[in-house]
Design an enzyme around this catalytic site. Structure first.
Site, PDB file in Angstrom:
ATOM      1  N   GLY A  46       0.867  -1.183   0.000  1.00  0.00           N
ATOM      2  CA  GLY A  46       0.000   0.000   0.000  1.00  0.00           C
ATOM      3  C   GLY A  46       0.895   1.222   0.000  1.00  0.00           C
ATOM      4  N   ASP A 239      -1.307   4.877  -6.481  1.00  0.00           N
ATOM      5  CA  ASP A 239       0.112   4.674  -6.160  1.00  0.00           C
ATOM      6  C   ASP A 239       0.971   5.789  -6.726  1.00  0.00           C
ATOM      7  OD1 ASP A 239      -1.220   1.890  -6.059  1.00  0.00           O
ATOM      8  OD2 ASP A 239       0.630   1.740  -4.898  1.00  0.00           O
TER       9      ASP A 239
HETATM   10  O1  MRU Z   1       0.669  -3.818  -4.620  1.00  0.00           O
HETATM   11  P1  MRU Z   1       0.087  -3.106  -3.441  1.00  0.00           P
HETATM   12  O2  MRU Z   1      -0.771  -3.967  -2.571  1.00  0.00           O
HETATM   13  O3  MRU Z   1       1.138  -2.344  -2.670  1.00  0.00           O
HETATM   14  O4  MRU Z   1      -0.846  -2.035  -4.127  1.00  0.00           O
HETATM   15  C1  MRU Z   1      -1.577  -1.176  -3.337  1.00  0.00           C
HETATM   16  C2  MRU Z   1      -2.629  -0.485  -4.077  1.00  0.00           C
HETATM   17  O5  MRU Z   1      -2.731  -0.520  -5.266  1.00  0.00           O
HETATM   18  C3  MRU Z   1      -3.494   0.399  -3.320  1.00  0.00           C
HETATM   19  O6  MRU Z   1      -4.729   0.396  -3.908  1.00  0.00           O
HETATM   20  C4  MRU Z   1      -2.774   1.712  -3.345  1.00  0.00           C
HETATM   21  O7  MRU Z   1      -1.557   1.679  -2.646  1.00  0.00           O
HETATM   22  C5  MRU Z   1      -3.503   2.892  -3.137  1.00  0.00           C
HETATM   23  S1  MRU Z   1      -4.287   3.200  -1.601  1.00  0.00           S
HETATM   24  C6  MRU Z   1      -3.226   3.202  -0.381  1.00  0.00           C
END
Ligand code: MRU
Length: 371
Positions: A46, A239
């Site tokens: 996240g 992201d």
């Molecule tokens: O691959 P991840 O689990 O790190 O991806 C996270 C996401 O895509 C979330 O939706 C994103 O970080 C946005 S909200 C905090």
């Protein structure tokens, strides 16, 4: 409150998100190397959570370092920054946090602080980043909750809750939490989010814990839910957001945005200012992480595809800005045209930060934020 990541005297404690929802395990990370590996392996994931954890990882290195001079510490610090920066490529919050820690070191040098205070200065800055993330999420949640009708059926993707941030509210899921706290009747449709299943494992866990009404669906059911008129708005995190408002987010986000437009459903992105990358003109320049094939071919360690099949596993996609109804940040809500609205929000001064650390005050030096 769910504690995603925590600074302790012995190291950085995180909740191992790979084990959820079946096990709640809190490993202690004792070196910058362990922190970088935990980010790479998605023990912590996240965008904001990654940034905060990386800052703690750098502070940990500084705390444990046996450097005898500030120059020696600086050389080690740079190596840890590079290590952290290699952990994952897409979430810009990681690079934002590393840069902020670098700037704190530069400032400590400018002030000619002695080595023990340089250490304290950097540990304090990491703690500021942590506290500000929690405060930021509250402000985003409050701003975004105004957009949610009552009653509302909200579709979410990936995990955007406390687990995706330093803890507390989260980004897009924070908006749901705030709307519920305001007394709105919200029902959440949770996309399972193939292949890593952040929705099924993490978002569903958070919503159940807070007793917010929710229904889990597989990603390919979203269109039919919209077709049946069961979705009032889509809420996702991000992201990285480019200057023109293109959004990099978990793979599958683009599909939802196109479906939402087709059905006349608002599509909201909720992200802190630290997720903006105004140095990038448009989404096509955002690096997209390609993850290991086994995440697609296996579920819970069990193979579900024939051995030898070719696999693609881009972890994120780009949603062009024309599909985005609004972008909710802690400083306000950006509407199209995003080039103007986002750059106006980016230059606004930050609202009050957390109080300075008493320990540093006792040494007669203000904290990085208090300076
Ligand atoms: O691959 P991840 O689990 O790190 O991806 C996270 C996401 O895509 C979330 O939706 C994103 O970080 C946005 S909200 C905090």
């Amino acid at each position: 409150m769910i504690k995603t990541v925590e600074w302790t005297d012995d190291g950085v404690r995180v909740i191992d998100q790979r084990k959820l929802p079946h096990e709640e395990v809190y490993p202690l990370l004792r070196t910058p190397e362990e922190v970088a590996e935990a980010i790479r392996q998605m023990v912590v994931r996240g965008a904001p959570a990654i940034g905060v954890t990386a800052a703690f990882g750098l502070a940990l290195g500084v705390k444990r370092s046996s450097a005898r001079t500030v120059e020696e510490l600086e050389a080690e610090f740079e190596a840890w920054c590079r290590l952290m920066g290699r952990a994952r490529p897409t979430a810009v919050n990681l690079f934002w946090a590393i840069e902020r820690m670098r700037r704190a070191l530069t400032e400590a040098r400018r002030r000619n602080l002695p080595l023990p205070l340089v250490r304290e200065w950097l540990i304090q800055e990491a703690q500021n980043i942590y506290r500000e993330d929690i405060e930021t999420n509250w402000r985003m949640a409050r701003n975004g909750a105004a957009l949610i009708p009552d009653p509302a059926r909200v579709l979410t993707h990936c995990n955007t809750g406390a687990l995706a941030t330093a803890g507390g509210m989260g980004t897009a899921l924070g908006v749901v939490r705030a709307a519920v706290l305001m007394g709105k009747r919200v029902h959440v449709y949770v996309d399972e989010t193939r292949p890593f299943l952040q929705g099924a494992r993490l978002t569903a866990w958070e919503l159940l814990k807070e007793r917010i009404p929710a229904t889990l669906i597989t990603d390919n059911m979203a269109g039919y839910m919209m077709y049946r008129g069961l979705v009032d708005c889509v809420l996702v995190g991000a992201d990285r957001i480019a200057a023109n408002g293109d959004v990099a987010n978990k793979i599958g986000t683009y599909t939802l945005a196109v479906l939402a437009k087709e059905h006349g459903i608002p599509f909201y992105v909720v992200a802190p200012i630290s997720t903006l990358d105004l140095s990038i003109e448009s989404g096509e320049h955002i690096p997209i992480e390609e993850r290991p094939a086994h995440e697609v071919t296996h579920i819970n360690g069990q193979p579900i595809a024939p051995e030898g099949i070719a696999v693609a596993n881009p972890a994120f996609d780009i949603t062009p800005h024309r599909y985005v109804t609004a972008i909710v940040t802690e400083r306000g809500i950006a509407h199209p045209p995003y080039r103007e609205s986002l750059s106006a929000l980016a230059v606004q001064p930050d609202v009050a930060h957390s109080p300075a650390d008493e320990g540093i005050r006792a040494e007669g030096v203000s904290s990085p934020e208090g300076s």
